[in-house]
Design a protein around this motif. Structure first.
Motif, PDB file in Angstrom:
ATOM      1  N   MET A   1       5.858 -17.747 -30.301  1.00 40.19           N
ATOM      2  CA  MET A   1       4.866 -16.666 -30.327  1.00 40.19           C
ATOM      3  C   MET A   1       5.400 -15.429 -29.604  1.00 40.19           C
ATOM      4  O   MET A   1       6.009 -15.546 -28.547  1.00 40.19           O
ATOM      5  CB  MET A   1       3.569 -17.120 -29.666  1.00 40.19           C
ATOM      6  N   PHE A   2       5.176 -14.275 -30.202  1.00 36.52           N
ATOM      7  CA  PHE A   2       5.541 -13.001 -29.575  1.00 36.52           C
ATOM      8  C   PHE A   2       4.291 -12.394 -28.957  1.00 36.52           C
ATOM      9  O   PHE A   2       3.328 -12.072 -29.653  1.00 36.52           O
ATOM     10  CB  PHE A   2       6.140 -12.061 -30.625  1.00 36.52           C
ATOM     11  N   GLU A   3       4.295 -12.278 -27.623  1.00 41.21           N
ATOM     12  CA  GLU A   3       3.122 -11.795 -26.913  1.00 41.21           C
ATOM     13  C   GLU A   3       3.180 -10.278 -26.726  1.00 41.21           C
ATOM     14  O   GLU A   3       4.221  -9.730 -26.372  1.00 41.21           O
ATOM     15  CB  GLU A   3       3.017 -12.469 -25.548  1.00 41.21           C
ATOM     16  N   LEU A   4       2.045  -9.650 -26.935  1.00 45.02           N
ATOM     17  CA  LEU A   4       1.914  -8.202 -26.782  1.00 45.02           C
ATOM     18  C   LEU A   4       0.867  -7.913 -25.719  1.00 45.02           C
ATOM     19  O   LEU A   4      -0.279  -8.376 -25.828  1.00 45.02           O
ATOM     20  CB  LEU A   4       1.508  -7.561 -28.112  1.00 45.02           C
ATOM     21  N   GLY A   5       1.254  -7.176 -24.692  1.00 43.75           N
ATOM     22  CA  GLY A   5       0.316  -6.905 -23.620  1.00 43.75           C
ATOM     23  C   GLY A   5       0.551  -5.566 -22.965  1.00 43.75           C
ATOM     24  O   GLY A   5       1.301  -4.719 -23.467  1.00 43.75           O
ATOM     25  N   ILE A   6      -0.093  -5.389 -21.841  1.00 41.10           N
ATOM     26  CA  ILE A   6      -0.075  -4.117 -21.112  1.00 41.10           C
ATOM     27  C   ILE A   6       0.178  -4.404 -19.636  1.00 41.10           C
ATOM     28  O   ILE A   6      -0.335  -5.372 -19.078  1.00 41.10           O
ATOM     29  CB  ILE A   6      -1.413  -3.371 -21.269  1.00 41.10           C
ATOM     30  N   SER A   7       0.976  -3.542 -19.013  1.00 41.92           N
ATOM     31  CA  SER A   7       1.108  -3.568 -17.560  1.00 41.92           C
ATOM     32  C   SER A   7       0.714  -2.211 -16.999  1.00 41.92           C
ATOM     33  O   SER A   7       0.763  -1.195 -17.701  1.00 41.92           O
ATOM     34  CB  SER A   7       2.536  -3.931 -17.137  1.00 41.92           C
ATOM     35  N   MET A   8       0.299  -2.209 -15.752  1.00 43.69           N
ATOM     36  CA  MET A   8      -0.092  -0.992 -15.040  1.00 43.69           C
ATOM     37  C   MET A   8       0.320  -1.107 -13.581  1.00 43.69           C
ATOM     38  O   MET A   8       0.510  -2.208 -13.067  1.00 43.69           O
ATOM     39  CB  MET A   8      -1.603  -0.768 -15.105  1.00 43.69           C
ATOM     40  N   PHE A   9       0.405   0.034 -12.919  1.00 45.68           N
ATOM     41  CA  PHE A   9       0.623   0.074 -11.477  1.00 45.68           C
ATOM     42  C   PHE A   9      -0.603   0.577 -10.724  1.00 45.68           C
ATOM     43  O   PHE A   9      -0.627   0.580  -9.506  1.00 45.68           O
ATOM     44  CB  PHE A   9       1.809   0.974 -11.126  1.00 45.68           C
ATOM     45  N   GLY A  10      -1.620   1.028 -11.446  1.00 42.89           N
ATOM     46  CA  GLY A  10      -2.776   1.598 -10.773  1.00 42.89           C
ATOM     47  C   GLY A  10      -2.520   2.989 -10.241  1.00 42.89           C
ATOM     48  O   GLY A  10      -3.034   3.371  -9.178  1.00 42.89           O
ATOM     49  N   GLU A  50       1.886  -4.018  -7.504  1.00 42.44           N
ATOM     50  CA  GLU A  50       1.535  -3.937  -6.074  1.00 42.44           C
ATOM     51  C   GLU A  50       2.245  -2.747  -5.438  1.00 42.44           C
ATOM     52  O   GLU A  50       3.467  -2.642  -5.520  1.00 42.44           O
ATOM     53  CB  GLU A  50       1.962  -5.219  -5.355  1.00 42.44           C
ATOM     54  N   HIS A  51       1.470  -1.846  -4.818  1.00 44.99           N
ATOM     55  CA  HIS A  51       2.047  -0.722  -4.083  1.00 44.99           C
ATOM     56  C   HIS A  51       1.242  -0.485  -2.804  1.00 44.99           C
ATOM     57  O   HIS A  51       0.065  -0.861  -2.731  1.00 44.99           O
ATOM     58  CB  HIS A  51       2.050   0.552  -4.928  1.00 44.99           C
ATOM     59  N   HIS A  52       1.865   0.158  -1.855  1.00 44.21           N
ATOM     60  CA  HIS A  52       1.219   0.420  -0.563  1.00 44.21           C
ATOM     61  C   HIS A  52       1.401   1.899  -0.229  1.00 44.21           C
ATOM     62  O   HIS A  52       1.939   2.266   0.804  1.00 44.21           O
ATOM     63  CB  HIS A  52       1.807  -0.496   0.510  1.00 44.21           C
ATOM     64  N   ARG A  53       0.924   2.730  -1.161  1.00 50.34           N
ATOM     65  CA  ARG A  53       1.093   4.187  -1.073  1.00 50.34           C
ATOM     66  C   ARG A  53      -0.230   4.870  -1.386  1.00 50.34           C
ATOM     67  O   ARG A  53      -1.098   4.300  -2.065  1.00 50.34           O
ATOM     68  CB  ARG A  53       2.142   4.661  -2.087  1.00 50.34           C
ATOM     69  N   ALA A  54      -0.340   6.131  -0.960  1.00 50.29           N
ATOM     70  CA  ALA A  54      -1.579   6.879  -1.183  1.00 50.29           C
ATOM     71  C   ALA A  54      -1.832   7.194  -2.649  1.00 50.29           C
ATOM     72  O   ALA A  54      -2.976   7.454  -3.043  1.00 50.29           O
ATOM     73  CB  ALA A  54      -1.531   8.192  -0.386  1.00 50.29           C
ATOM     74  N   ASP A  55      -0.769   7.172  -3.475  1.00 46.24           N
ATOM     75  CA  ASP A  55      -0.929   7.577  -4.875  1.00 46.24           C
ATOM     76  C   ASP A  55      -1.065   6.400  -5.838  1.00 46.24           C
ATOM     77  O   ASP A  55      -0.975   6.569  -7.050  1.00 46.24           O
ATOM     78  CB  ASP A  55       0.224   8.488  -5.315  1.00 46.24           C
ATOM     79  N   TYR A  56      -1.299   5.187  -5.302  1.00 52.54           N
ATOM     80  CA  TYR A  56      -1.546   4.007  -6.133  1.00 52.54           C
ATOM     81  C   TYR A  56      -2.786   3.288  -5.623  1.00 52.54           C
ATOM     82  O   TYR A  56      -3.016   3.205  -4.417  1.00 52.54           O
ATOM     83  CB  TYR A  56      -0.359   3.052  -6.110  1.00 52.54           C
ATOM     84  N   ALA A  57      -3.561   2.719  -6.544  1.00 53.78           N
ATOM     85  CA  ALA A  57      -4.852   2.121  -6.182  1.00 53.78           C
ATOM     86  C   ALA A  57      -4.760   0.658  -5.792  1.00 53.78           C
ATOM     87  O   ALA A  57      -5.682   0.137  -5.163  1.00 53.78           O
ATOM     88  CB  ALA A  57      -5.830   2.266  -7.356  1.00 53.78           C
ATOM     89  N   VAL A  58      -3.675  -0.026  -6.171  1.00 57.58           N
ATOM     90  CA  VAL A  58      -3.655  -1.488  -6.088  1.00 57.58           C
ATOM     91  C   VAL A  58      -2.616  -1.972  -5.076  1.00 57.58           C
ATOM     92  O   VAL A  58      -1.411  -1.823  -5.294  1.00 57.58           O
ATOM     93  CB  VAL A  58      -3.381  -2.123  -7.461  1.00 57.58           C
ATOM     94  N   ALA A  59      -3.092  -2.558  -3.976  1.00 57.50           N
ATOM     95  CA  ALA A  59      -2.209  -3.181  -2.991  1.00 57.50           C
ATOM     96  C   ALA A  59      -2.227  -4.695  -3.116  1.00 57.50           C
ATOM     97  O   ALA A  59      -1.306  -5.361  -2.656  1.00 57.50           O
ATOM     98  CB  ALA A  59      -2.625  -2.774  -1.576  1.00 57.50           C
TER      99      ALA A  59
END
Length: 346
Positions: A1-10, A50-59
């Motif tokens: 199976m070929f999976e199609l999805g989405i990634s984000m950094f927030g 996962e980020h630990h910066r002021a310009d990203y929402a997701v830690a």
């Protein structure tokens, strides 16, 4: 199976006039709505970084994924990535096992070093231990996944002696992927361990990565792993619209502004429109355009690399929520079905 999805950094939106950054609360609520739509249009997986910066929402990806698990039914939910070098693998396993139980076995971990370094001082680690931390913590994470009772000794934390680990993930066993950039040693390590790999192709010509794919597959086979379980994917900056030129024109200033914000801290020269145009060409790393040409490009990349997964990384620069929802809808209803149809008819 070929999976199609989405990634984000927030990514958080930055007002181009005032420089004011969008609130994390607003963006997190938008992300949950966007994941819900991904599930509704039939996409296969979602990953959050996962980020630990002021310009990203997701830690803490696992918290976002736990929220997403309650509003989705089918989509796989994973990190993209969890920076395991600066995490406690025991806590990481327990948290993701919990999300796996909430979601009914739909959860994954994507382990990586991270391209930003803010997490190291936040959690009290020294950057000089960058490589050793990753090796040791990956080793422990894999043992935690396989064994409910752990005996383990390392350099950077106290030993675990007959330590019971609860809760346990579902029977799916909490898949662990490895995220890599362009380092051969990382690819060989993943092949040796028999772990699936996600290659981040975020610049230049995508075909330049072919030798790394070949090294990975060879290492996977050389270490005796079952080729029928072989999994490999790519993460590529993407955005979709009904008209190719219109979406390219509207997305360019958002994308370029983010490239310049990141580049300012890394000594990159200003981002040029020629880079963007090449990226959008059949040879380039950007999957930005209208459905028909994006179907063809994704299929070509899949065929060249032997992919089992494609991740459209869709929030670079944080486009407006309504535009994100439109892009997700187009991907799920106009691009993914055409790709699946082409593969079924091949």
């Amino acid at each position: 199976m070929f999976e199609l999805g989405i990634s984000m950094f927030g990514d958080l939106r930055v007002d181009p006039t005032t420089g004011k950054i969008q609130s994390a609360q607003q963006r997190l609520q938008e992300i949950i709505e966007e994941i819900k739509l991904m599930d509704e249009v039939g996409l296969d997986f979602f990953g959050i970084g996962e980020h630990h910066r002021a310009d990203y929402a997701v830690a803490s990806p696992e918290i976002v994924l736990a929220a997403a698990a309650t509003v989705t039914k089918n989509i796989k939910l994973g990190s993209a990535v969890s920076v395991i070098s600066s995490a406690d693998p025991v806590k990481l396993y327990k948290d993701f096992a919990t999300v796996d139980l909430i979601s009914g076995g739909r959860t994954e971990i994507m382990a990586g070093r991270g391209s930003f370094i803010e997490s190291f001082p936040v959690f009290g680690y020294d950057l000089k231990d960058y490589s050793e931390l990753f090796e040791e913590k990956l080793d422990l994470l894999l043992k935690l996944r396989s064994n409910p009772v752990i005996n383990w000794t390392g350099k950077f934390r106290k030993s675990l002696i007959n330590q019971e680990i609860f809760p346990r993930a579902t029977e799916n066993g909490l898949p662990i992927w490895i995220a890599v950039g362009g380092t051969t040693s990382s690819v060989i390590r993943a092949g040796r361990l028999g772990l699936p790999v996600m290659f981040a192709i975020i610049g230049g010509a995508w075909e330049q990565f072919k030798p790394l794919f070949e090294v990975y597959r060879q290492a996977y086979e050389d270490y005796g792993h079952d080729i029928s379980k072989f999994q490999v994917g790519v993460h590529m900056h993407s955005f979709f619209g009904d008209d190719s030129q219109s979406i390219a024109d509207s997305y360019y200033p958002i994308y370029a502004a983010q490239m310049n914000r990141i580049g300012a801290s890394r000594g990159w020269p200003p981002y040029q429109h020629t880079q963007y145009d090449f990226g959008r060409s059949s040879l380039g790393h950007l999957i930005v355009g209208a459905p028909e040409e994006m179907v063809d490009k994704i299929l070509k990349i899949k065929e060249t690399f032997g992919l089992t997964r494609f991740a459209a990384h869709m929030d670079v620069g944080s486009p407006a929520h309504k535009d994100m929802m439109k892009s997700i809808e187009i991907y799920g209803t106009k691009i993914a079905p055409k790709i699946r149809e082409a593969l079924n008819n091949a």
